[in-house]
Write an enzyme that holds these catalytic residues in place. Structure first.
Site, PDB file in Angstrom:
ATOM      1  CD  GLU A  17       3.779  -6.941  -4.325  1.00 38.44           C
ATOM      2  OE1 GLU A  17       4.658  -6.193  -3.922  1.00 38.44           O
ATOM      3  OE2 GLU A  17       3.676  -8.136  -3.971  1.00 38.44           O
ATOM      4  CG  ASP A  18       1.863 -10.986  -7.148  1.00 38.17           C
ATOM      5  OD1 ASP A  18       2.612  -9.997  -7.008  1.00 38.17           O
ATOM      6  OD2 ASP A  18       1.947 -12.012  -6.460  1.00 38.17           O
TER       7      ASP A  18
END
Ligand code: MN
Length: 700
Positions: free
Chosen positions: A76-77
């Site tokens: 996600e990051d």
């Protein structure tokens, strides 16, 4: 803080050196991927996944889970992809990380308790591997432990989520210790003042009760010794501030009215000892009737096993006693994770051994010596080809033969209730009752007091129980209704020759003989069922008695009162409802079908069919199906709004179908809903037309 070598040392106590190497590789990748990020507290971001991995390691989870814990935020990051994870580590690690990322997409948006429950279920359904949930829980636990730095609004939201979703998930997984920590962290952050008031009150009471508690503990200790029972642990328990708070809220109690604030837990070495200790305690202290619970014989759905009893230890003071074995204790604290602790095999088991493992588990499960958590786990794996496992809306798990439909589930739960089943939702989407169920789905059955079994159910119900109940019901109902309808159809025919039923009495023996039945009700029934036409019977009567030919008479409509039940059918081409002008089409072999007078199908009526004049005479409790077409603007919330309006009007949705999309801004929907009559429908349409999202709406 970040002490990797200490962590590694701990891992080596239960993982192989090669597995530890793999974990270290994941750590290095996570560290470099998150290099530029910091947490809100200012710490380097890697501290978070590292702590998550540490939490997972305390449950002694396998190396893949630990790796995925370290990597859980990279998809996600950071720029790393799932494919890269699969290439660098393994398919399963990539799969686990991906699963955790998917769970993040389930957003918690409302405080409604019902929704929270559904979200929990959805988490189970979305996490295809139980390890994904465990990582998610560890992630949340660390975030809650470090929530201090968050802005208040966010803190509140996270606290509510933790109380309403994560604590219940931990509970369902049987992880009591984790559940308690979630509850405490959620409560203290959401209501710091209430927390401290209750915590202080508990502390005061503890001081007051101290000597009594010691006294009781000593009494138990000595008595057990006298009887020669060895206890592994004999500990004093107290209710957590959150459970006190919940109890006060739920039962509208004051703090001083909370009973069983303190209690004892006795952990023994064998199952037999559990019951022996129970007997001994009931000898020493007076038990409270109806408070004894045997969760060993009947474990809770999350696998919890223990004996509970409430005893009067002094005057008005009652305390709860929990008695269990060491094994039961471990699994009540660690739940599914206790399983991996106690078996040298970790939670990931290679595929070829899986089938064997499954069979063993099923055997153990049946003997109740296993927690129901594995149940959930296996059900995600689609291993048993012959069974499906589904949740009902209460979160209970049901095992059904493969191919079962919601109707089978309804009968498995309660035949009494099942009769009134009208619709269902599967994973919160409306679905036909004929949909074959799949493992992991959550089924909500929808009932209506006036609904009754439908002959169509027999085409898709597969379990013996459902089929025999439906058949029986239909047989009884059909016979009664068909007698009644047949009688009325015949009366109608007789009217045309100015006769009444009583005039038939002298002809009965001849009629019975002619139509080869033993009693007149059978004749009525076959008229009602359309096996023989009222008109034919009438002609026979005329031939027998009145001679051929009769004067034409104005035909009066036959009144339908809604009690005709399944003998009569409301046509699905035009969906007649109370208030519509209607006619009946009757044909040998199919019975009476009610159409709207202007139904286009009537043009295609064949020679063997005859049309009957009908009118309504409905008591207002009846509901009818009707089909409407809706064009909705394609906006978030539009459907929920419509569903809300329908339920406001006490209208059920029986079927919903999206039509092919012609215009991407619009959603074309066809709904079959239940209404009482034309007025009810008109009111609804009017209300819906006023709704902002509705572009067009009409009855079909
Ligand atoms: Mn995280």
């Amino acid at each position: 803080m970040l002490n990797y070598s200490e962590f590694n040392e701990y891992l080596l106590t239960y993982l192989s050196p090669e597995q530890c190497q793999q974990v270290h590789k994941a750590f290095l990748l996570a560290q470099s991927a998150h290099q530029t990020q910091t947490r809100l507290s200012g710490e380097p971001y890697i501290t978070h996944p590292f702590e998550v991995a540490k939490i997972l390691s305390t449950f002694q989870l396998d190396h893949e889970t630990i790796q995925a814990g370290l990597l859980h935020d990279v998809l996600e990051d950071t720029a790393i992809t799932k494919e890269e994870l699969a290439a660098i580590f393994s398919e399963s690690v990539a799969h686990l990380v991906d699963g955790v990322s998917k769970l993040k997409q389930i957003k918690f948006s409302s405080r409604a308790h019902e929704q929270a429950e559904n979200l929990c279920k959805m988490m189970f359904a979305v996490a295809h591997d139980i390890r994904v949930l465990l990582i998610k829980l560890a992630d949340r636990l660390h975030n809650m432990r470090t929530i201090g730095v968050m802005p208040t609004e966010k803190k509140n939201r996270k606290a509510i989520e933790t109380l309403e979703i994560y604590a219940p998930i931990a509970y369902r997984l049987g992880m009591n210790a984790l559940k308690m920590e979630f509850e405490d962290l959620g409560f203290i952050n959401l209501y710091p003042y209430r927390y401290s008031v209750i915590a202080q009150a508990i502390q005061r009471t503890r001081a007051e009760r101290e000597s009594l508690l010691r006294e009781v503990q000593e009494t138990i200790f000595n008595t057990l010794k006298t009887y020669g029972v060895q206890a592994h642990q004999l500990s004093i328990r107290e209710k957590s501030p959150y459970s006190v708070y919940r109890k006060m809220q739920r039962h509208h109690l004051k703090f001083k009215d909370i009973n069983e604030l303190f209690g004892f837990r006795i952990v023994v070495y064998s199952l037999q000892d559990c019951y022996r200790v129970l007997g001994i305690l009931h000898n020493v202290f007076k038990p409270i009737i109806n408070k004894f619970k045997d969760y060993i014989a009947i474990p809770k759905t999350n696998g919890y096993r223990s004996l509970h009893t409430v005893l009067i230890v002094k005057h008005n003071i009652v305390m709860e006693f929990q008695i269990r074995t060491i094994q039961m204790h471990l699994s009540s604290e660690y739940g599914i994770a206790a399983h991996s602790r106690n078996h040298s095999e970790s939670l990931s088991i290679d595929k070829e051994h899986y089938a064997q493992q499954w069979v063993n588990d099923m055997i153990e499960l049946q003997s109740n010596s296993y927690s129901s958590l594995e149940f959930i786990e296996h059900m995600k794996m689609d291993l048993d080809p012959d069974e499906v496992y589904v949740f009902d809306e209460k979160g209970e798990i049901w095992t059904l033969p493969k191919g079962s439909t919601p109707i089978d589930l309804a009968y498995a739960r309660s035949a009494q209730e099942a009769r009134h089943c009208v619709a269902c939702s599967i994973n919160r989407l409306l679905a036909p009752l004929s949909t074959p169920l799949q493992s992991g789905q959550t089924i909500k059955l929808i009932f209506s007091p006036h609904a009754a079994p439908n002959p169509g159910w027999l085409t898709f119900a597969i379990t013996g129980k459902a089929r025999s109940y439906i058949r029986n019901w239909l047989r009884n109902q059909q016979y009664e209704h068909s007698i009644d309808l047949g009688k009325r159809l015949l009366i109608k025919e007789l009217e045309s020759i100015n006769k009444v039923l009583d005039d038939l009495t002298p002809l009965i023996p001849a009629l019975l003989e002619k139509f080869r039945v033993t009693q007149i009700n059978e004749l009525y029934s076959s008229i009602g069922l359309g096996k023989c036409l009222a008109n034919t019977v009438m002609q026979s009567i005329q031939q027998m008695h009145y001679g051929v030919g009769h004067e034409d008479k104005k035909i009066m409509p036959l009144h339908l009162n809604g009690e005709e039940g399944i003998v009569l059918e409301y046509a699905h081409c035009c969906y007649p409802i109370s208030g519509d002008a209607i006619v009946g089409v009757i044909k040998a072999g199919t019975g009476l079908i009610v159409h709207r007078e202007n139904c286009t199908q009537l043009k295609t009526i064949s020679k063997e069919e005859s049309i009957l004049c009908l009118a309504w005479d409905i008591d207002e409790k009846m509901t009818f199906q009707v089909k409407i077409e809706l064009q909705l603007l394609n906006k978030i919330g539009a459907l929920a709004l419509i569903a809300g309006i329908l339920s406001e009007h006490e209208i059920n949705i029986l079927a919903a179908k999206t039509k092919e999309i012609m215009d991407p801004r619009l959603n074309d929907l066809e709904l079959v809903i239940t209404v009482r009559d034309r007025d009810h429908l008109a009111m609804l349409l009017k209300r819906l037309r006023k709704t902002p999202f509705v572009h067009r709406i009409k009855r079909l």
